[in-house]
Design an enzyme around this catalytic site. Structure first.
Site, PDB file in Angstrom:
ATOM      1  CG  HIS A  11      -5.521 -28.537 -21.679  1.00 28.80           C
ATOM      2  ND1 HIS A  11      -5.441 -27.218 -22.047  1.00 28.80           N
ATOM      3  CD2 HIS A  11      -6.744 -28.690 -21.115  1.00 28.80           C
ATOM      4  CE1 HIS A  11      -6.585 -26.606 -21.729  1.00 28.80           C
ATOM      5  NE2 HIS A  11      -7.387 -27.462 -21.149  1.00 28.80           N
ATOM      6  CG  ASP A  63      -9.690 -24.139 -19.897  1.00 27.17           C
ATOM      7  OD1 ASP A  63      -8.931 -25.123 -19.934  1.00 27.17           O
ATOM      8  OD2 ASP A  63     -10.672 -24.007 -20.661  1.00 27.17           O
ATOM      9  CD  GLU A 116      -8.858 -29.425 -23.693  1.00 27.90           C
ATOM     10  OE1 GLU A 116      -9.885 -29.928 -23.225  1.00 27.90           O
ATOM     11  OE2 GLU A 116      -8.767 -28.188 -23.891  1.00 27.90           O
ATOM     12  CD  GLU A 117      -8.930 -24.746 -24.376  1.00 25.24           C
ATOM     13  OE1 GLU A 117     -10.034 -24.908 -24.923  1.00 25.24           O
ATOM     14  OE2 GLU A 117      -8.793 -24.557 -23.159  1.00 25.24           O
ATOM     15  CG  ASP A 130      -9.286 -29.110 -18.404  1.00 27.40           C
ATOM     16  OD1 ASP A 130      -9.342 -27.887 -18.201  1.00 27.40           O
ATOM     17  OD2 ASP A 130      -9.219 -29.595 -19.552  1.00 27.40           O
ATOM     18  CG  HIS A 182     -12.745 -20.699 -23.105  1.00 25.67           C
ATOM     19  ND1 HIS A 182     -12.899 -21.388 -24.293  1.00 25.67           N
ATOM     20  CD2 HIS A 182     -12.004 -21.508 -22.313  1.00 25.67           C
ATOM     21  CE1 HIS A 182     -12.270 -22.552 -24.214  1.00 25.67           C
ATOM     22  NE2 HIS A 182     -11.726 -22.652 -23.015  1.00 25.67           N
TER      23      HIS A 182
HETATM   24 ZN   LIG Z   1      -9.394 -26.973 -20.525  1.00 31.51          ZN
END
Ligand SMILES: [Zn+2]
Length: 349
Positions: A65, A173, A205-206, A228, A315
């Site tokens: 992603h 990410d 994706e998130e 990922d 994140h």
């Molecule tokens: Zn991810």
């Protein structure tokens, strides 16, 4: 990893790609792979496809992603401060004091000085709706000339190269998964393959695996490999006994669980063992929360594997990975693809 390859990674990491606004990153990916693969196409949602296809019966989708978490402008107050909301799983406690950028407009996330905070203030958990972004505007009118409701923002943080081939940046990410896909496709383009490969950089994706869901129709794959990140718990607050013992520099993480095809998983383990590539294991007892979860359910079912680069501080503005894991992942993926055949039956037995 040589200098130009590191530079390619750094450029990827510096390109904003919040969910729903991935175009700049997709443009960059298309430039990396043009002349390397077949015709690169993009669909109505923004998913981008990189085919290495010669009409073999088996189609294998390699996907990562392209989006990252971010912020979105929700309002502009009369003093010209921006009010925002999160895109994806944003942790508000990591935001105060950070630099941000929306398009060419820089800003900072403000916070009342500690000297002026009551005990209650400092004890209260932060929430995104109490934050504001200061772009230096004098008033609402000035801010409105530069920024609009619905504009996306990302943190404006440098890529920091650390010891032992470790690197910290926002949005590893999953731009590290995109990088692995790009490098693997370049390598596979020079090999003779017995199966059709379609690389995909998916969007959104998130916010719920949306690009993987739609792109799986376009690809109609028999097998899908999802690239990922996964959690590295080798830090003081990692609680490995609770979350699994996985760390940096120990190889890519192979998820084990109902979302992963057992025969495909054992193929990857065999390839890793034969090539002396270290791997780690992570238990995923539920539906996979990454694109792998959506791919598994496409059409009448796809044999899926989920490979994650161990990532500390997911994140946050300082996600951290190790380039050794990245190299091992590229080696593993390409070694697996070149041994793929058209007639392997992935039905669990
Ligand atoms: Zn991810």
């Amino acid at each position: 990893m040589n200098g130009p390859t590191r530079k390619r990674l750094e450029t990827l990491l510096q390109t904003p790609s919040p969910s729903g606004a991935e175009t700049a990153l997709q443009d960059l990916c298309a430039r990396y792979l043009e002349d390397q693969v077949g015709t690169i196409t993009r669909d109505v949602h923004g998913n981008q496809y990189y085919p290495l296809a010669a009409g073999h019966p088996r189609r294998i989708m390699l996907c990562a992603h392209a989006d990252e978490i971010g912020l979105m402008v929700q309002g502009i107050d009369k003093e010209g401060f921006l009010r925002v909301t999160g895109i994806g799983g944003v942790d508000p406690s990591t935001l105060s004091g950070q630099r941000v950028r929306t398009g060419k407009v820089p800003g900072v996330i403000g916070r009342r000085a500690i000297h002026l905070q009551s005990k209650e203030d400092s004890d209260t958990a932060l929430s995104i709706d109490t934050l504001w972004i200061d772009i230096g505007a004098r008033n609402k009118k000035e801010a409105e000339r530069l920024v609009h409701i619905g504009d996306t923002l990302t943190l404006d943080t440098p890529v920091t190269w650390l010891r032992n081939d470790r690197v910290a940046a926002r949005g590893l990410d999953n731009r590290i998964g995109v990088f692995i896909l790009m490098e693997s496709m370049r390598r596979l383009a020079r090999r003779k393959l017995a199966v059709d490969i379609i690389g995909v950089t998916t969007v959104q994706e998130e916010i719920g695996l949306r690009g993987a869901t739609t792109s799986s129709y376009q690809c109609a794959p028999h097998v899908a490999v999802n690239l990922d990140v996964n959690f590295a718990t080798d830090h003081p607050d990692g609680e490995p006994e609770r979350w699994g013992d996985t760390g940096l520099s120990k190889g890519p993480i192979l998820a084990h669980g109902p979302g992963v095809n057992p025969r495909l998983l054992s193929e990857f383990k065999d390839v890793a063992q034969r090539a002396h590539i270290p791997t780690q294991v992570r238990a995923e007892p539920d539906a996979d929360g990454t694109d792998a979860g959506a791919l598994q359910l496409a059409h009448d079912g796809v044999a899926v594997i989920d490979i994650g680069i161990p990532n500390r501080y997911m994140h946050t503005a300082v996600e951290m990975i190790c380039l050794h894991d990245v190299q091992h992942c590229i080696d593993l993926l390409t070694a697996w693809v070149v041994q793929c055949k058209n007639d392997v039956d992935y039905t669990p037995r």
